[in-house]
Design an enzyme around this catalytic site. Structure first.
Site, PDB file in Angstrom:
ATOM      1  N   HIS A   1      42.007  33.606  40.414  1.00 39.66           N
ATOM      2  CA  HIS A   1      43.408  33.484  39.989  1.00 39.66           C
ATOM      3  C   HIS A   1      43.858  32.023  40.017  1.00 39.66           C
ATOM      4  O   HIS A   1      44.602  31.587  39.131  1.00 39.66           O
ATOM      5  CB  HIS A   1      44.328  34.325  40.864  1.00 39.66           C
ATOM      6  CG  HIS A   1      44.272  35.790  40.589  1.00 39.66           C
ATOM      7  ND1 HIS A   1      44.634  36.337  39.379  1.00 39.66           N
ATOM      8  CD2 HIS A   1      43.901  36.831  41.375  1.00 39.66           C
ATOM      9  CE1 HIS A   1      44.483  37.644  39.433  1.00 39.66           C
ATOM     10  NE2 HIS A   1      44.039  37.976  40.631  1.00 39.66           N
TER      11      HIS A   1
ATOM     12  N   CYS B   1      42.647  45.125  40.896  1.00 39.62           N
ATOM     13  CA  CYS B   1      43.556  43.971  40.958  1.00 39.62           C
ATOM     14  C   CYS B   1      44.986  44.471  40.802  1.00 39.62           C
ATOM     15  O   CYS B   1      45.258  45.310  39.933  1.00 39.62           O
ATOM     16  CB  CYS B   1      43.208  42.980  39.846  1.00 39.62           C
ATOM     17  SG  CYS B   1      44.209  41.484  39.850  1.00 39.62           S
TER      18      CYS B   1
ATOM     19  N   HIS C   1      37.703  36.627  44.275  1.00 35.01           N
ATOM     20  CA  HIS C   1      38.639  37.272  43.350  1.00 35.01           C
ATOM     21  C   HIS C   1      39.957  36.487  43.306  1.00 35.01           C
ATOM     22  O   HIS C   1      40.465  36.173  42.225  1.00 35.01           O
ATOM     23  CB  HIS C   1      38.874  38.720  43.794  1.00 35.01           C
ATOM     24  CG  HIS C   1      39.810  39.473  42.918  1.00 35.01           C
ATOM     25  ND1 HIS C   1      39.391  40.411  42.010  1.00 35.01           N
ATOM     26  CD2 HIS C   1      41.168  39.441  42.807  1.00 35.01           C
ATOM     27  CE1 HIS C   1      40.437  40.914  41.379  1.00 35.01           C
ATOM     28  NE2 HIS C   1      41.538  40.345  41.847  1.00 35.01           N
ATOM     29  N   GLU C   2      40.490  36.174  44.483  1.00 38.92           N
ATOM     30  CA  GLU C   2      41.758  35.431  44.543  1.00 38.92           C
ATOM     31  C   GLU C   2      41.572  33.999  44.049  1.00 38.92           C
ATOM     32  O   GLU C   2      42.445  33.445  43.379  1.00 38.92           O
ATOM     33  CB  GLU C   2      42.344  35.455  45.953  1.00 38.92           C
ATOM     34  CG  GLU C   2      42.690  36.843  46.466  1.00 38.92           C
ATOM     35  CD  GLU C   2      43.573  37.661  45.530  1.00 38.92           C
ATOM     36  OE1 GLU C   2      44.438  37.077  44.842  1.00 38.92           O
ATOM     37  OE2 GLU C   2      43.404  38.883  45.482  1.00 38.92           O
TER      38      GLU C   2
END
Length: 178
Positions: free
Chosen positions: A143, A97, A139-140
């Protein structure tokens, strides 16, 4: 414009993001959706990533960019993303990351997903990814939800990865002094 990345302890990274309203986007964020897209892509490339969320750059915008095809370097922006289905099949894969330089963790995620989002014009869309594209999207997406990949492993594994990263950074600094 190239955005600087926030440090991992910045509270913006822990805040789930609200949906973007396209009716007053420019007034709220002081840039157009296209400008945000261009800036995030340029920032992602500059920082050497395969995905980048707006909040990693200090922008409280529920949006991220990613390469949708790593070989072809095709990329896209996703506004107001939602994962609407995850496969039961999962796999472990090493992730990194941009917010946590040199830290790599073996993360278990669903192999395939279906999702909804708004495109750059605010139009509702749906899509499906499997494999690495599904992983980058998830993954994004994390966020957007105020979480990150370090929270998906044990403290022991995270500490081991931090030690390895510190060693690699020290070695890199030492080799640059030569």
């Amino acid at each position: 414009m190239i955005y600087q990345l926030l440090p991992p302890d910045n509270p913006i990274l822990k805040s789930p993001l609200s949906d973007v309203n396209f009716d007053n986007f420019s007034e709220t964020f002081h840039l157009t959706p296209q400008e945000l897209y261009d800036n995030l892509i340029e920032s992602m490339r500059t920082h050497g990533g395969v995905g980048l969320s707006a909040n990693q750059c200090g922008l409280m915008v529920r949006a991220f960019v990613m390469y949708t095809d790593l070989d072809m370097k095709n990329h896209q922006i996703f506004f107001n993303p939602r994962i609407i289905w995850e496969s039961e099949q999962t796999e472990f894969y090493e992730e990194g990351c941009l917010t946590f330089p040199m830290i790599f963790l073996n993360i278990k995620r669903p192999y395939a997903i279906e999702f909804s989002y708004q495109d750059i014009n605010g139009e509702e869309q749906k899509g499906k990814y499997a494999g690495i594209s599904a992983r980058v999207f998830q993954h994004e997406y994390d966020h957007m939800e105020g979480t990150n990949f370090t929270e998906r492993v044990s403290t022991l594994k995270l500490n081991m990865a931090k030690k390895k990263a510190a060693k690699a950074l020290k070695k890199k600094a030492w080799s640059q002094k030569k």
